[in-house]
Design a protein around this motif. Structure first.
Motif, PDB file in Angstrom:
ATOM      1  N   VAL A 182       0.851  -1.194   0.000  1.00  0.00           N
ATOM      2  CA  VAL A 182       0.000   0.000   0.000  1.00  0.00           C
ATOM      3  C   VAL A 182       0.880   1.235   0.000  1.00  0.00           C
ATOM      4  CG1 VAL A 182      -1.704   1.314   1.313  1.00  0.00           C
ATOM      5  CG2 VAL A 182      -1.880  -1.172   1.189  1.00  0.00           C
ATOM      6  N   ARG A 183       0.617   2.157  -0.903  1.00  0.00           N
ATOM      7  CA  ARG A 183       1.399   3.397  -0.986  1.00  0.00           C
ATOM      8  C   ARG A 183       0.781   4.456  -0.083  1.00  0.00           C
ATOM      9  NH1 ARG A 183       1.392   5.961  -6.204  1.00  0.00           N
ATOM     10  NH2 ARG A 183       2.919   7.332  -5.216  1.00  0.00           N
ATOM     11  N   LEU A 184       1.536   4.894   0.904  1.00  0.00           N
ATOM     12  CA  LEU A 184       1.113   5.999   1.759  1.00  0.00           C
ATOM     13  C   LEU A 184       1.554   7.298   1.108  1.00  0.00           C
ATOM     14  CD1 LEU A 184      -0.035   7.136   4.417  1.00  0.00           C
ATOM     15  CD2 LEU A 184       2.231   6.783   5.424  1.00  0.00           C
ATOM     16  N   ILE A 185       0.588   8.193   0.858  1.00  0.00           N
ATOM     17  CA  ILE A 185       0.879   9.446   0.163  1.00  0.00           C
ATOM     18  C   ILE A 185       0.398  10.603   1.037  1.00  0.00           C
ATOM     19  CG2 ILE A 185       0.584  10.739  -1.989  1.00  0.00           C
ATOM     20  CD1 ILE A 185      -0.250   8.117  -3.316  1.00  0.00           C
ATOM     21  N   PRO A 186       1.240  11.104   1.941  1.00  0.00           N
ATOM     22  CA  PRO A 186       0.842  12.242   2.777  1.00  0.00           C
ATOM     23  C   PRO A 186       1.136  13.575   2.095  1.00  0.00           C
ATOM     24  CG  PRO A 186       2.975  11.429   3.482  1.00  0.00           C
ATOM     25  CD  PRO A 186       2.561  10.570   2.315  1.00  0.00           C
ATOM     26  N   ALA A 187       0.441  14.606   2.533  1.00  0.00           N
ATOM     27  CA  ALA A 187       0.715  15.954   2.032  1.00  0.00           C
ATOM     28  C   ALA A 187       2.066  16.413   2.560  1.00  0.00           C
ATOM     29  CB  ALA A 187      -0.395  16.911   2.466  1.00  0.00           C
ATOM     30  N   ARG A 188       2.937  16.850   1.666  1.00  0.00           N
ATOM     31  CA  ARG A 188       4.270  17.273   2.064  1.00  0.00           C
ATOM     32  C   ARG A 188       4.237  18.647   2.722  1.00  0.00           C
ATOM     33  NH1 ARG A 188       6.371  12.439   2.338  1.00  0.00           N
ATOM     34  NH2 ARG A 188       6.846  11.466   0.325  1.00  0.00           N
ATOM     35  N   ARG A 189       5.154  18.840   3.666  1.00  0.00           N
ATOM     36  CA  ARG A 189       5.298  20.141   4.306  1.00  0.00           C
ATOM     37  C   ARG A 189       6.018  21.107   3.361  1.00  0.00           C
ATOM     38  NH1 ARG A 189       4.019  19.457   9.667  1.00  0.00           N
ATOM     39  NH2 ARG A 189       4.082  17.286  10.401  1.00  0.00           N
ATOM     40  N   ALA A 190       5.967  22.394   3.717  1.00  0.00           N
ATOM     41  CA  ALA A 190       6.533  23.406   2.827  1.00  0.00           C
ATOM     42  C   ALA A 190       8.035  23.253   2.657  1.00  0.00           C
ATOM     43  CB  ALA A 190       6.201  24.801   3.356  1.00  0.00           C
ATOM     44  N   ASN A 191       8.723  22.743   3.690  1.00  0.00           N
ATOM     45  CA  ASN A 191      10.185  22.608   3.626  1.00  0.00           C
ATOM     46  C   ASN A 191      10.624  21.229   3.141  1.00  0.00           C
ATOM     47  OD1 ASN A 191       9.310  21.232   5.852  1.00  0.00           O
ATOM     48  ND2 ASN A 191      10.936  21.959   7.215  1.00  0.00           N
ATOM     49  N   MET A 192       9.695  20.456   2.561  1.00  0.00           N
ATOM     50  CA  MET A 192      10.016  19.111   2.091  1.00  0.00           C
ATOM     51  C   MET A 192       9.928  19.034   0.569  1.00  0.00           C
ATOM     52  SD  MET A 192       7.869  16.856   4.908  1.00  0.00           S
ATOM     53  CE  MET A 192       8.528  15.297   4.325  1.00  0.00           C
ATOM     54  N   GLN A 193      10.608  18.047   0.022  1.00  0.00           N
ATOM     55  CA  GLN A 193      10.541  17.828  -1.411  1.00  0.00           C
ATOM     56  C   GLN A 193       9.158  17.291  -1.789  1.00  0.00           C
ATOM     57  OE1 GLN A 193      12.712  18.493  -3.821  1.00  0.00           O
ATOM     58  NE2 GLN A 193      14.285  19.291  -2.417  1.00  0.00           N
ATOM     59  N   PRO A 194       8.586  17.761  -2.894  1.00  0.00           N
ATOM     60  CA  PRO A 194       7.275  17.239  -3.308  1.00  0.00           C
ATOM     61  C   PRO A 194       7.375  15.793  -3.769  1.00  0.00           C
ATOM     62  CG  PRO A 194       8.183  18.692  -4.986  1.00  0.00           C
ATOM     63  CD  PRO A 194       9.100  18.800  -3.805  1.00  0.00           C
ATOM     64  N   HIS A 195       6.246  15.174  -3.984  1.00  0.00           N
ATOM     65  CA  HIS A 195       6.213  13.798  -4.448  1.00  0.00           C
ATOM     66  C   HIS A 195       6.820  13.689  -5.848  1.00  0.00           C
ATOM     67  CE1 HIS A 195       3.770  12.248  -1.129  1.00  0.00           C
ATOM     68  NE2 HIS A 195       3.056  13.349  -1.215  1.00  0.00           N
ATOM     69  N   GLU A 196       7.500  12.575  -6.073  1.00  0.00           N
ATOM     70  CA  GLU A 196       8.136  12.373  -7.371  1.00  0.00           C
ATOM     71  C   GLU A 196       7.107  12.247  -8.485  1.00  0.00           C
ATOM     72  OE1 GLU A 196      10.702   9.024  -7.118  1.00  0.00           O
ATOM     73  OE2 GLU A 196      12.013   9.900  -5.577  1.00  0.00           O
ATOM     74  N   TRP A 197       5.995  11.608  -8.203  1.00  0.00           N
ATOM     75  CA  TRP A 197       4.955  11.420  -9.201  1.00  0.00           C
ATOM     76  C   TRP A 197       3.956  12.565  -9.101  1.00  0.00           C
ATOM     77  CZ3 TRP A 197       4.449   9.413 -13.607  1.00  0.00           C
ATOM     78  CH2 TRP A 197       3.215   9.044 -14.159  1.00  0.00           C
ATOM     79  N   PHE A 198       3.836  13.394 -10.160  1.00  0.00           N
ATOM     80  CA  PHE A 198       3.053  14.628 -10.082  1.00  0.00           C
ATOM     81  C   PHE A 198       1.560  14.349  -9.872  1.00  0.00           C
ATOM     82  CE2 PHE A 198       2.625  13.391 -14.463  1.00  0.00           C
ATOM     83  CZ  PHE A 198       1.379  13.850 -14.854  1.00  0.00           C
ATOM     84  N   LEU A 199       1.081  13.165 -10.277  1.00  0.00           N
ATOM     85  CA  LEU A 199      -0.337  12.849 -10.086  1.00  0.00           C
ATOM     86  C   LEU A 199      -0.697  12.702  -8.607  1.00  0.00           C
ATOM     87  CD1 LEU A 199      -1.167  10.322 -12.960  1.00  0.00           C
ATOM     88  CD2 LEU A 199      -1.903  12.700 -12.728  1.00  0.00           C
ATOM     89  N   ASP A 200       0.311  12.393  -7.775  1.00  0.00           N
ATOM     90  CA  ASP A 200       0.043  12.278  -6.339  1.00  0.00           C
ATOM     91  C   ASP A 200      -0.456  13.597  -5.769  1.00  0.00           C
ATOM     92  OD1 ASP A 200       0.782   9.656  -6.424  1.00  0.00           O
ATOM     93  OD2 ASP A 200       2.798   9.979  -5.627  1.00  0.00           O
ATOM     94  N   GLU A 201       0.145  14.684  -6.198  1.00  0.00           N
ATOM     95  CA  GLU A 201      -0.270  16.001  -5.712  1.00  0.00           C
ATOM     96  C   GLU A 201      -1.682  16.335  -6.190  1.00  0.00           C
ATOM     97  OE1 GLU A 201       1.409  17.708  -3.644  1.00  0.00           O
ATOM     98  OE2 GLU A 201       3.335  16.656  -3.703  1.00  0.00           O
ATOM     99  N   ILE A 202      -1.994  15.955  -7.411  1.00  0.00           N
ATOM    100  CA  ILE A 202      -3.331  16.223  -7.956  1.00  0.00           C
ATOM    101  C   ILE A 202      -4.389  15.416  -7.208  1.00  0.00           C
ATOM    102  CG2 ILE A 202      -4.782  16.062 -10.016  1.00  0.00           C
ATOM    103  CD1 ILE A 202      -2.259  16.486 -11.688  1.00  0.00           C
ATOM    104  N   GLU A 203      -4.093  14.132  -6.975  1.00  0.00           N
ATOM    105  CA  GLU A 203      -5.056  13.283  -6.267  1.00  0.00           C
ATOM    106  C   GLU A 203      -5.197  13.680  -4.807  1.00  0.00           C
ATOM    107  OE1 GLU A 203      -5.116   9.063  -8.617  1.00  0.00           O
ATOM    108  OE2 GLU A 203      -3.484   9.373  -7.178  1.00  0.00           O
ATOM    109  N   LEU A 204      -4.121  14.183  -4.204  1.00  0.00           N
ATOM    110  CA  LEU A 204      -4.223  14.664  -2.825  1.00  0.00           C
ATOM    111  C   LEU A 204      -5.247  15.783  -2.722  1.00  0.00           C
ATOM    112  CD1 LEU A 204      -0.577  14.724  -1.428  1.00  0.00           C
ATOM    113  CD2 LEU A 204      -2.582  13.797  -0.262  1.00  0.00           C
ATOM    114  N   ARG A 205      -5.190  16.738  -3.639  1.00  0.00           N
ATOM    115  CA  ARG A 205      -6.147  17.847  -3.631  1.00  0.00           C
ATOM    116  C   ARG A 205      -7.562  17.361  -3.923  1.00  0.00           C
ATOM    117  NH1 ARG A 205      -1.792  20.489  -6.327  1.00  0.00           N
ATOM    118  NH2 ARG A 205      -2.762  20.041  -8.349  1.00  0.00           N
ATOM    119  N   GLU A 206      -7.667  16.281  -4.700  1.00  0.00           N
ATOM    120  CA  GLU A 206      -8.984  15.781  -5.082  1.00  0.00           C
ATOM    121  C   GLU A 206      -9.660  15.005  -3.965  1.00  0.00           C
ATOM    122  OE1 GLU A 206     -10.977  12.769  -8.426  1.00  0.00           O
ATOM    123  OE2 GLU A 206      -8.840  13.300  -8.513  1.00  0.00           O
TER     124      GLU A 206
END
Length: 249
Positions: A182-206
């Motif tokens: 199971v892939r855990l995909i948490p929202a990254r903090r401002a001082n952290m590197q974003p997720h490597e896969w750009f769709l993760d950020e889109i799905e997080l917002r969704e």
């Protein structure tokens, strides 16, 4: 097969129904729910509040079974959302007088509301449609990552589990992926590197709004203002609220 006592005027199924209806429509106020449902002819017989409470405590295992079974219905998907919410036992100023729970382990902090509370923290995994599939209650001071492995183990392999910033931990992400796929995909903090896969950020917002909607429903149902004299009664009301969440009005 479960059978109600032949001497009972109200079957056990209606006792559970009263508890769920109380959680959904009466802010977990059992006396009010019993009186309204009884006087309006929704029950098959007569039952008073004291007898209802005694019978409901005897059906505690069935409430847990129903909540778990309903959760299994939503385990076929690929997307799930996790979050925690405070379940106070009493006001913080009365924590020293509380007899249900004792100690600093139950002194927690809710970052979303920026306030301290005394009691439990309910950890919940939901589907995008808002169906609870797994849950666990921990003392309020415990970190959100504490029950994460236990909650994620029931999810199907290949699923994606979205969470907020509290679930950022590279070691836990790697171990959960290795143990359960199971892939855990948490929202990254401002001082952290974003997720490597750009769709993760889109799905997080969704999908993140799903758990916030569920949390809002709990608050309206009175889960954060439960009153019970014992821990057993407190747990019964929490279970009834979890069962009542998927019910749409």
């Amino acid at each position: 097969m479960h059978r109600s006592d032949v001497r009972a005027q109200v079957p056990d199924s209606e006792v559970i129904l009263i508890a769920v209806a109380a959680a959904k429509y009466f802010h977990n106020h059992h006396e009010r729910a019993v009186c309204i449902l009884r006087e309006n002819g929704y029950l098959s017989g007569w039952i008073d509040v004291k007898r209802f409470n005694r019978r409901l405590h005897k059906l505690a295992d069935w409430l847990a079974f129903i909540a778990t079974t309903l959760g299994k219905l939503g385990l076929s998907g690929e997307v799930f959302v996790i979050d925690s919410l405070p379940v106070p036992v009493c006001r913080r100023v009365r924590a020293r007088c509380c007899k249900k729970v004792l100690g600093r382990d139950y002194c927690g902090y809710c970052a979303a509301k920026k306030e301290k509370f005394f009691g439990w923290r309910l950890h919940l995994i939901c589907t995008p449609s808002g169906l609870p599939v797994n849950f666990h209650m921990e003392p309020a001071a415990f970190h959100d990552l504490t029950p994460l492995h236990e909650l994620a183990v029931v999810l199907p392999p290949g699923a994606r589990l979205f969470g907020d910033k509290a679930y950022n931990c590279a070691a836990d992400e790697a171990s959960i992926l290795a143990e359960t796929e199971v892939r855990l995909i948490p929202a990254r903090r401002a001082n952290m590197q974003p997720h490597e896969w750009f769709l993760d950020e889109i799905e997080l917002r969704e999908y993140r709004h799903t758990i916030e909607t569920v949390n809002s429903q709990c608050e309206k149902m009175g889960l954060e203002r439960l009153y019970a004299r014992t821990n057993g009664g407190f747990e019964l009301k929490a279970l009834a609220s979890i069962i009542a969440w998927p019910v749409r009005t």
